[in-house]
Design an enzyme around this catalytic site. Structure first.
Site, short mmCIF file in Angstrom:
data_model
loop_
_atom_site.label_atom_id
_atom_site.label_comp_id
_atom_site.label_asym_id
_atom_site.label_seq_id
_atom_site.Cartn_x
_atom_site.Cartn_y
_atom_site.Cartn_z
N ASP A 68 -34.51 -5.90 57.25
CA ASP A 68 -33.54 -4.83 57.45
C ASP A 68 -33.16 -4.15 56.14
O ASP A 68 -32.84 -4.83 55.15
CB ASP A 68 -32.29 -5.41 58.13
CG ASP A 68 -31.49 -4.34 58.86
OD1 ASP A 68 -31.22 -3.28 58.25
OD2 ASP A 68 -31.13 -4.56 60.02
N THR A 74 -29.58 0.97 62.09
CA THR A 74 -30.31 -0.23 62.48
C THR A 74 -30.71 -0.28 63.96
O THR A 74 -31.88 -0.49 64.28
CB THR A 74 -29.48 -1.47 62.14
OG1 THR A 74 -29.27 -1.48 60.73
CG2 THR A 74 -30.18 -2.76 62.55
N ASP A 100 -30.49 -5.58 53.71
CA ASP A 100 -29.46 -4.64 54.17
C ASP A 100 -28.06 -5.16 53.86
O ASP A 100 -27.18 -4.41 53.42
CB ASP A 100 -29.61 -4.41 55.68
CG ASP A 100 -28.64 -3.38 56.22
OD1 ASP A 100 -28.86 -2.19 55.95
OD2 ASP A 100 -27.66 -3.76 56.88
N HIS A 134 -35.03 1.09 57.87
CA HIS A 134 -34.51 2.25 57.12
C HIS A 134 -34.34 1.83 55.67
O HIS A 134 -34.52 0.64 55.35
CB HIS A 134 -33.16 2.71 57.69
CG HIS A 134 -32.20 1.57 57.80
ND1 HIS A 134 -31.62 0.98 56.70
CD2 HIS A 134 -31.75 0.87 58.87
CE1 HIS A 134 -30.85 -0.01 57.09
NE2 HIS A 134 -30.92 -0.13 58.40
#
Ligand SMILES: [Zn+2]
Length: 490
Positions: A109, A146, A265, A313
């Protein structure tokens, strides 16, 4: 409309192409230009000395090159971990141990494209060297959040079609609220990969993935094959659990598996994209990939398994007072808190019945462009139907009538506060290079050492169904995409 809105965002807005131009300098290119610029006019003696020096340098480089070649070629014959560049391979490699193709889809992530260069990442590097990589990263869908992105990867659909239009939103027909722990099928539209796989009589196993807990079609999130998200499970345990599936008889090994890590993340939100804690998190993820590779090698299946390593991302720092306050728009229009579904980086505004969205957009725009609102030029508000088409963010009732696009690294708040403002965020326009993540495909159908252009993550669904040789549900991906990235069958 796409280019018009790009220019609206101002000359400083980096398009993906512009950002690519700023790619970190190639060290070898930099070295060459230094040599050129540091060669002044010489007198004859100096020239002879200089030429001699160059010859000696070349000879030493040649000798060390030969030595390195001999060293690596001898060690690679005994170990498959070395980089293999077989540019002549033109067809997929046959399976040697497994009876059927197995795809392992791994998400790390918020793994921004470029993080792999922050620190030595030998294991990710090994997948890149022996697999196929999106050379300038994987492009997320808008909004670069997400849940919308993981579910786009799983379904091949844009958020407007799969229904998860934000991490948090309201279903206007019922007033019901979606948040990340809601697992009722009514929220999750489209057909995710685990459902497609079991609908075809194959086996799927999910070790965390947004939407995987939801019962759909023949997929009922079976115990032992579907883990409900729990961030207290160590990454090591996740990897080891996935490896255990490879201890089953070949016919029982799931055809499709997912594995999810919430880092880097977690750290990115706290400290932005450039901090030693990101470097540490990236090194840890690389270790987990190493643990996985080692476990697969021990079982003799590493070369047979298709590994898709990607992220949902990127991440960008949000420091330096880059803030826009809605309360500053009061002279033009009052935007009360309860109109706002999400502030940042996706500004989503839902005015009550009786208030014209066009009127709100017009008044907000007037204020933001007045020069009197701090950082106002860094927020552009749109009726959703006027958003650039390339964002594909229209066509769902769940998307609020007014959407604000925020300049990279800026944040929108209701009012000034004394809270901590430094950190990191994602959710911005997917044209920002900082929102890109990575894609690496490694396995029998991926050429070794191949680089492909960046692509949107909605292409992953067709890629997986193509590797598993099953007919996927209709989606927003391109039918021919898998042929452009996979080696043809032998
Ligand atoms: Zn994420």
């Amino acid at each position: 409309m796409g280019t018009a809105s790009l220019s609206i965002l101002g000359p400083s807005k980096p398009t993906s192409a512009a950002a690519e131009d700023e790619d970190p300098s190639n060290p070898s290119t930099a070295l060459l230009s230094n040599v050129e610029s540091s060669t002044p006019p010489q007198n004859p003696t100096t020239t002879i000395l200089f030429v001699t020096l160059i010859i000696i340098t070349c000879l030493s480089l040649l000798a060390s090159g030969v030595f390195a070649f001999l060293f690596f070629s001898s060690s690679s014959s005994s170990k498959s971990s070395q980089v293999l560049h077989n540019n002549t391979e033109s067809t997929a490699r046959p399976l040697t141990k497994l009876e059927h193709p197995v795809v392992l889809l791994i998400s790390t992530d918020g793994f921004r494209f470029g993080y792999q260069f922050k620190t030595p990442t030998p294991n990710i590097g090994r997948l890149i060297a022996n697999g196929t990589e999106a050379e300038t990263g994987l492009i997320p869908v808008f909004p670069t959040l997400t849940f919308p992105n993981h579910y786009s990867i799983a379904t091949g659909l844009y958020p407007a079609s799969h229904g998860i239009v934000n991490n948090h939103f309201i279903e206007p027909s019922t007033g019901d609220v979606f948040y990340m722990k809601r697992h009722e099928p009514k929220w999750w539209l489209g057909e995710p990969l685990w459902e497609t796989v079991v609908n075809h009589g194959l086996k799927a196993a999910t070790y965390f993935w947004p939407g995987s807990e939801v019962h759909k079609g023949l997929w009922d999130c079976p115990v032992n094959y579907c883990k409900v998200f729990n961030d207290s499970v160590s990454f090591e345990e996740r990897v080891d659990s996935v490896l255990k599936f490879f201890d089953l008889p070949s016919s029982e090994i799931p055809d499709f598996m997912t594995l999810y890590f919430e880092d880097p993340d977690t750290q990115g939100h706290k400290v932005g994209a450039d901090d030693p804690r990101i470097t540490e998190a990236v090194a840890h993820i690389d270790k987990m990939i190493g643990r996985l590779i080692e476990g697969l090698e021990k079982r003799g299946v590493f070369e047979d398994v298709t590994i898709l390593l990607l992220g949902d991302h990127g991440m960008v720092g949000t420091c330096d007072g880059k803030l826009i306050f809605l309360d500053d728009l009061a002279p033009w229009i009052n935007i009360p808190k309860d109109w706002v579904q999400s502030y940042t980086p996706l500004l989503s505004i839902w005015p009550p019945a009786g208030v014209s969205p066009s009127d709100v957009v017009a008044k907000m725009t007037e204020g933001l462009n007045s020069g009197k609102v701090e950082n106002g030029m860094n927020l552009k508000v749109f009726l959703k139907e006027d958003l650039p088409q390339r964002l594909h963010y229209v066509g769902s009732d769940r998307i609020s009538p007014i959407i604000g696009l925020i300049e990279e690294g800026f944040k929108v708040k209701q009012k000034r506060s004394k809270g901590k403002e430094c950190g990191g965020a994602h959710g911005y326009d997917n044209a920002f290079f900082s929102m890109r993540s990575i894609f690496i495909g490694h396995g029998p159908q991926f050429a070794r050492g191949r680089k492909v252009p960046s692509f949107e993550n909605i292409q992953i669904y067709n890629l997986v169904t193509s590797i598993l040789k099953i007919q996927g549900a209709s989606n927003n991906g391109t039918v021919s995409f898998p042929n452009s990235i996979l080696l043809p069958p032998p």
